[in-house]
Design a protein around this motif. Structure first.
Motif, PDB file in Angstrom:
ATOM      1  N   PRO A 108     -13.590  -4.130 -29.184  1.00 45.26           N
ATOM      2  CA  PRO A 108     -12.818  -3.370 -27.601  1.00 45.26           C
ATOM      3  C   PRO A 108     -12.895  -2.519 -28.140  1.00 45.26           C
ATOM      4  O   PRO A 108     -13.141  -2.203 -29.367  1.00 45.26           O
ATOM      5  CB  PRO A 108     -11.983  -4.636 -28.153  1.00 45.26           C
ATOM      6  CG  PRO A 108     -11.758  -5.125 -29.607  1.00 45.26           C
ATOM      7  CD  PRO A 108     -13.210  -4.485 -29.470  1.00 45.26           C
ATOM      8  N   PRO A 109     -11.913  -1.639 -27.668  1.00 46.89           N
ATOM      9  CA  PRO A 109     -12.372   0.132 -27.862  1.00 46.89           C
ATOM     10  C   PRO A 109     -11.333  -0.009 -29.217  1.00 46.89           C
ATOM     11  O   PRO A 109     -10.580  -0.617 -28.765  1.00 46.89           O
ATOM     12  CB  PRO A 109     -11.101   1.117 -26.794  1.00 46.89           C
ATOM     13  CG  PRO A 109     -11.472  -0.204 -25.405  1.00 46.89           C
ATOM     14  CD  PRO A 109     -11.661  -1.446 -25.456  1.00 46.89           C
ATOM     15  N   GLY A 110     -11.525   1.073 -29.580  1.00 56.97           N
ATOM     16  CA  GLY A 110     -11.163   1.532 -30.391  1.00 56.97           C
ATOM     17  C   GLY A 110     -12.067   1.056 -32.509  1.00 56.97           C
ATOM     18  O   GLY A 110     -12.240   1.539 -33.632  1.00 56.97           O
ATOM     19  N   ARG A 111     -12.668  -0.152 -32.017  1.00 57.52           N
ATOM     20  CA  ARG A 111     -13.620  -0.449 -33.438  1.00 57.52           C
ATOM     21  C   ARG A 111     -14.750   0.619 -33.715  1.00 57.52           C
ATOM     22  O   ARG A 111     -16.189   0.054 -32.828  1.00 57.52           O
ATOM     23  CB  ARG A 111     -14.085  -2.120 -32.932  1.00 57.52           C
ATOM     24  CG  ARG A 111     -12.823  -2.446 -33.893  1.00 57.52           C
ATOM     25  CD  ARG A 111     -13.545  -4.267 -33.396  1.00 57.52           C
ATOM     26  NE  ARG A 111     -15.045  -4.816 -34.087  1.00 57.52           N
ATOM     27  CZ  ARG A 111     -14.743  -5.303 -34.793  1.00 57.52           C
ATOM     28  NH1 ARG A 111     -13.550  -5.969 -36.181  1.00 57.52           N
ATOM     29  NH2 ARG A 111     -15.915  -5.788 -35.752  1.00 57.52           N
ATOM     30  N   ILE A 156     -19.398  -8.722 -30.176  1.00 56.59           N
ATOM     31  CA  ILE A 156     -17.904  -8.695 -31.707  1.00 56.59           C
ATOM     32  C   ILE A 156     -17.221  -9.766 -29.818  1.00 56.59           C
ATOM     33  O   ILE A 156     -17.178  -8.476 -28.807  1.00 56.59           O
ATOM     34  CB  ILE A 156     -17.636  -7.800 -31.953  1.00 56.59           C
ATOM     35  CG1 ILE A 156     -18.288  -7.095 -32.755  1.00 56.59           C
ATOM     36  CG2 ILE A 156     -15.728  -8.186 -32.202  1.00 56.59           C
ATOM     37  CD1 ILE A 156     -18.138  -8.079 -34.087  1.00 56.59           C
ATOM     38  N   GLY A 157     -16.689 -10.792 -30.493  1.00 59.65           N
ATOM     39  CA  GLY A 157     -15.492 -11.032 -29.283  1.00 59.65           C
ATOM     40  C   GLY A 157     -16.090 -11.901 -28.188  1.00 59.65           C
ATOM     41  O   GLY A 157     -15.572 -11.973 -27.448  1.00 59.65           O
ATOM     42  N   PRO A 217     -14.098 -16.389 -28.036  1.00 61.30           N
ATOM     43  CA  PRO A 217     -12.618 -15.950 -27.208  1.00 61.30           C
ATOM     44  C   PRO A 217     -11.548 -16.502 -28.564  1.00 61.30           C
ATOM     45  O   PRO A 217     -10.969 -16.085 -29.006  1.00 61.30           O
ATOM     46  CB  PRO A 217     -12.634 -16.855 -26.450  1.00 61.30           C
ATOM     47  CG  PRO A 217     -13.449 -17.513 -25.872  1.00 61.30           C
ATOM     48  CD  PRO A 217     -14.393 -17.166 -26.768  1.00 61.30           C
ATOM     49  N   GLY A 218     -12.016 -17.453 -29.329  1.00 60.17           N
ATOM     50  CA  GLY A 218     -11.495 -18.127 -30.882  1.00 60.17           C
ATOM     51  C   GLY A 218     -11.852 -17.493 -32.242  1.00 60.17           C
ATOM     52  O   GLY A 218     -10.988 -17.416 -32.947  1.00 60.17           O
ATOM     53  N   LEU A 219     -12.118 -16.479 -31.821  1.00 60.75           N
ATOM     54  CA  LEU A 219     -12.623 -15.778 -33.416  1.00 60.75           C
ATOM     55  C   LEU A 219     -11.880 -13.780 -33.062  1.00 60.75           C
ATOM     56  O   LEU A 219     -13.037 -13.342 -32.316  1.00 60.75           O
ATOM     57  CB  LEU A 219     -14.156 -15.864 -33.873  1.00 60.75           C
ATOM     58  CG  LEU A 219     -14.751 -16.868 -34.021  1.00 60.75           C
ATOM     59  CD1 LEU A 219     -15.976 -17.341 -35.091  1.00 60.75           C
ATOM     60  CD2 LEU A 219     -13.828 -17.452 -35.188  1.00 60.75           C
ATOM     61  N   GLU A 220     -11.653 -13.821 -34.902  1.00 59.32           N
ATOM     62  CA  GLU A 220     -11.370 -12.141 -34.438  1.00 59.32           C
ATOM     63  C   GLU A 220     -11.405 -11.925 -35.811  1.00 59.32           C
ATOM     64  O   GLU A 220     -11.701 -12.519 -36.843  1.00 59.32           O
ATOM     65  CB  GLU A 220      -9.541 -12.098 -34.626  1.00 59.32           C
ATOM     66  CG  GLU A 220      -8.891 -12.737 -33.199  1.00 59.32           C
ATOM     67  CD  GLU A 220      -7.549 -12.554 -32.613  1.00 59.32           C
ATOM     68  OE1 GLU A 220      -6.936 -13.158 -33.752  1.00 59.32           O
ATOM     69  OE2 GLU A 220      -6.993 -12.719 -32.387  1.00 59.32           O
ATOM     70  N   GLN A 239     -25.918  -9.979 -30.647  1.00 60.46           N
ATOM     71  CA  GLN A 239     -24.665 -10.175 -30.775  1.00 60.46           C
ATOM     72  C   GLN A 239     -23.598  -9.172 -30.781  1.00 60.46           C
ATOM     73  O   GLN A 239     -23.584  -8.626 -31.613  1.00 60.46           O
ATOM     74  CB  GLN A 239     -25.184 -11.460 -32.103  1.00 60.46           C
ATOM     75  CG  GLN A 239     -24.128 -12.304 -32.271  1.00 60.46           C
ATOM     76  CD  GLN A 239     -24.421 -12.989 -33.463  1.00 60.46           C
ATOM     77  OE1 GLN A 239     -23.761 -11.561 -34.752  1.00 60.46           O
ATOM     78  NE2 GLN A 239     -24.562 -13.386 -34.076  1.00 60.46           N
ATOM     79  N   THR A 273     -23.582  -3.141 -41.488  1.00 60.76           N
ATOM     80  CA  THR A 273     -24.009  -4.435 -42.237  1.00 60.76           C
ATOM     81  C   THR A 273     -24.810  -4.415 -40.597  1.00 60.76           C
ATOM     82  O   THR A 273     -25.383  -4.237 -39.662  1.00 60.76           O
ATOM     83  CB  THR A 273     -22.947  -4.826 -41.594  1.00 60.76           C
ATOM     84  OG1 THR A 273     -22.166  -4.120 -40.372  1.00 60.76           O
ATOM     85  CG2 THR A 273     -21.838  -4.943 -42.509  1.00 60.76           C
TER      86      THR A 273
END
Lengths: 404, 167
Positions: free
Chosen positions: B124-127, B160-161, B164-167, B158, B152
């Motif tokens: 998401p925006p911010g990362r 991020i996000g 939906p169950g992982l943060e 692949q 990394t």
């Protein structure tokens, strides 16, 4: 029909109403109120339209704000202290009705309805707040006058606030009780003192207008501090010892790896509750994997790390009120956005907005990103516009109140 | 998408309002100024938003994120105190493109070639992070993301996000 009063009971002189209008608009601009940044630094036309109450007392002055020849907005200021608030509405854009045309329309409507009687337009009236009409006086027998709506030229047919909502006329002032009016008068007089404070400390508020160069310099001067001032914003952040000598208390930690956002968020929240753990210990308790941490894992981690003394639960509705309530209870919470977790430790909202718009709201976010092995070297703290983000979940972490 | 000047002006306006209102978040930094905005792309390369540095004492002590319409999404601090000004980043991207490229080079495998770094939001925006896409035998190989924490790598494509169950 309502009674007519020969003399206004608590008239606000026009220059005083203008000063209130200028102060409200210019302070909101200087305070960064979202909807007030464009079109509100122009000149106030001191020639206001006067809008009367049905009882004949002046009720509002409507001032226009002009940028060059363009009317960028309008401010309705009280013409009677019995209104209670010096500034009643601030609206963007030009007036949607033309006073001269409305008067002409009203006379035509009167002549059509009463062709044999002499008609004379008297004044603009607020006949059913915020609706405006033109009062037309008729010579001869009853009715002595009629009210014609300024927007569509229809004659108002029914009177009394107990009538069904719609085109019904009632007096804004006469519909209030004596004690209600007394309270409004006291409130107005208290807010009126603000003008005197402002005249001493921020004369710039009442300037006719500003050049572009003056605008840059004048901004901070327009935000005066006074005992009477109406705060533009409300806010709250977490406090330590919120009783006697509280201080802001929440610490930012960076996530130590690129997938430790929920872990670092957990570390910030647990530290606030005086339960310090390393990020690796939290990651183990939360079952963090190579691509992140599940929400169920986060809940389980909070509970196990506190030996069941704290409860953690995810809420997937994630609305503003819930976050605000949690901060008001002096508890941090986790905010989930798609694929990322952060801690929230404060809220802020506008106490002021234009008609038809929602007051702006922000959360104070402690974001563990960017990651850094040194937890004191990364991360960021910022105000985040509530409406700019897709909030997917909250996680509430609270002390258990039952025996366990 | 609004231009660089509009983004800077939007950030400057919000900053000046916060300072005028004596917002406690900015109490340690009485006079930061909005600097030159940097475009943040999404992973596919599309412009996403502007990252506008808030500068003081020659450092990027904070940032504002300004969306395509000129709306300030976030504004705040990267550096919370002037006590250790030398620890505050010189650039709002935290690393320069050259530094990111050098960091990525150290994790390249044999036969792997790297594209020039792009400044993206990884999730998401911010990362925000620098993204270096690598290829091997003319095929996409890995995505290397670089922040001051390090580099990394993960398989190309692949995101991020996605789960939906992982943060």
């Amino acid at each position: 029909m309502t009674i007519r009063r020969a003399k206004p009971r608590a008239l606000v002189e026009r220059p005083q109403a203008l000063a209130h209008a200028q102060m409200a608009v210019r302070r909101a601009w200087a305070g960064g109120i979202e909807d007030m940044q464009q079109g509100w630094t122009g000149v106030f036309n001191p020639e206001a339209i006067i809008i009367h109450d049905l009882n004949g007392e002046p009720l509002f002055y409507e001032f226009s704000v002009m940028e060059g020849r363009t009317e960028t907005g309008r401010v309705k200021a009280a013409a009677s202290k019995l209104v209670g608030s010096p500034v009643v509405t601030i609206e963007r854009g030009p007036r949607k009705w033309d006073p001269a045309k409305a008067t002409k329309l009203a006379l035509e409507a009167a002549k059509k309805a009463y062709p044999r009687r002499e008609a004379k337009a008297q004044e603009f009236v607020c006949y059913c707040y915020p609706k405006i009409g033109v009062r037309v006086e008729l010579a001869g027998e009853k009715p002595n006058s009629i009210i014609v709506d300024v927007a569509d030229g229809t004659i108002v047919q029914s009177f009394g606030e107990e009538e069904i909502e719609g085109q019904t006329a009632y007096s804004f002032l006469e519909s209030r009780t004596e004690s209600g009016l007394e309270k409004k008068l006291r409130r107005y007089e208290e807010l009126d003192r603000e003008i005197e404070v402002a005249r001493k400390h921020s004369k710039e508020l009442f300037a006719e207008g500003y050049t572009a160069r003056e605008l840059v310099a004048v901004r901070s001067k327009l935000l005066l501090v006074s005992d009477y001032i109406f705060a533009l914003y409300s806010s709250r952040v977490l406090k330590y010892g919120p009783r006697c000598s509280p201080h802001d208390c929440f610490a930012l930690y960076a996530q130590q790896t690129n997938v430790y956002c929920a872990v670092a968020t957990g570390q910030m929240i647990l530290d606030f509750h005086r339960r310090p753990f390393s990020q690796d210990a939290i990651a183990t308790a939360m079952g963090t994997g190579a691509t992140g941490t599940s929400q169920a894992g986060q809940d389980a981690g909070y509970i196990s790390l506190t030996n069941g003394c704290m409860d953690a639960a995810h809420d997937f509705s994630a609305n503003w009120t819930e976050a605000k309530s949690e901060i008001d209870a002096n508890r941090p919470l986790k905010s989930g956005i798609p694929g990322h977790a952060r801690a929230v430790a404060g809220w802020k909202q506008q106490n002021f907005s234009l008609i038809g718009s929602t007051p702006k709201r922000w959360l104070q976010v402690y974001d563990p990103w960017p990651w850094n092995a040194d937890i004191c070297a990364g991360g960021a703290v910022y105000w985040e516009d509530w409406d700019a983000v897709n909030h997917t979940n909250w996680c509430f972490v609270r002390n258990r109140t039952d025996t366990h | 998408m609004i231009g660089r000047d509009e983004a800077r002006a939007a950030a400057a306006d919000t900053l000046s309002a916060l300072l005028a209102a004596h917002d406690p978040l900015f109490a340690p930094w009485p006079e930061p100024e909005a600097g030159a905005p940097v475009m943040v792309e999404d992973l596919s390369g599309a412009p996403s938003y502007w990252l506008v540095p808030l500068e003081a004492k020659g450092r990027a002590i904070g940032a504002a994120r300004v969306d395509e319409r000129g709306h300030v999404m976030t504004i705040g601090l990267i550096c919370r105190t002037p006590d250790r000004i030398e620890a505050c980043p010189r650039v709002v991207t935290l690393l320069t493109a050259e530094e990111a490229e050098a960091a990525a080079r150290s994790v390249l495998g044999p036969g792997e070639t790297a594209s020039p770094p792009r400044f993206v939001h990884d999730g998401p925006p911010g990362r925000e992070a620098w993204l270096i896409e690598t290829s091997r035998d003319a095929r996409p190989a890995r995505w290397i993301t670089v922040t001051p924490g390090g580099a990394t790598a993960r398989p190309a494509g692949q995101r991020i996000g996605d789960d939906p169950g992982l943060e």
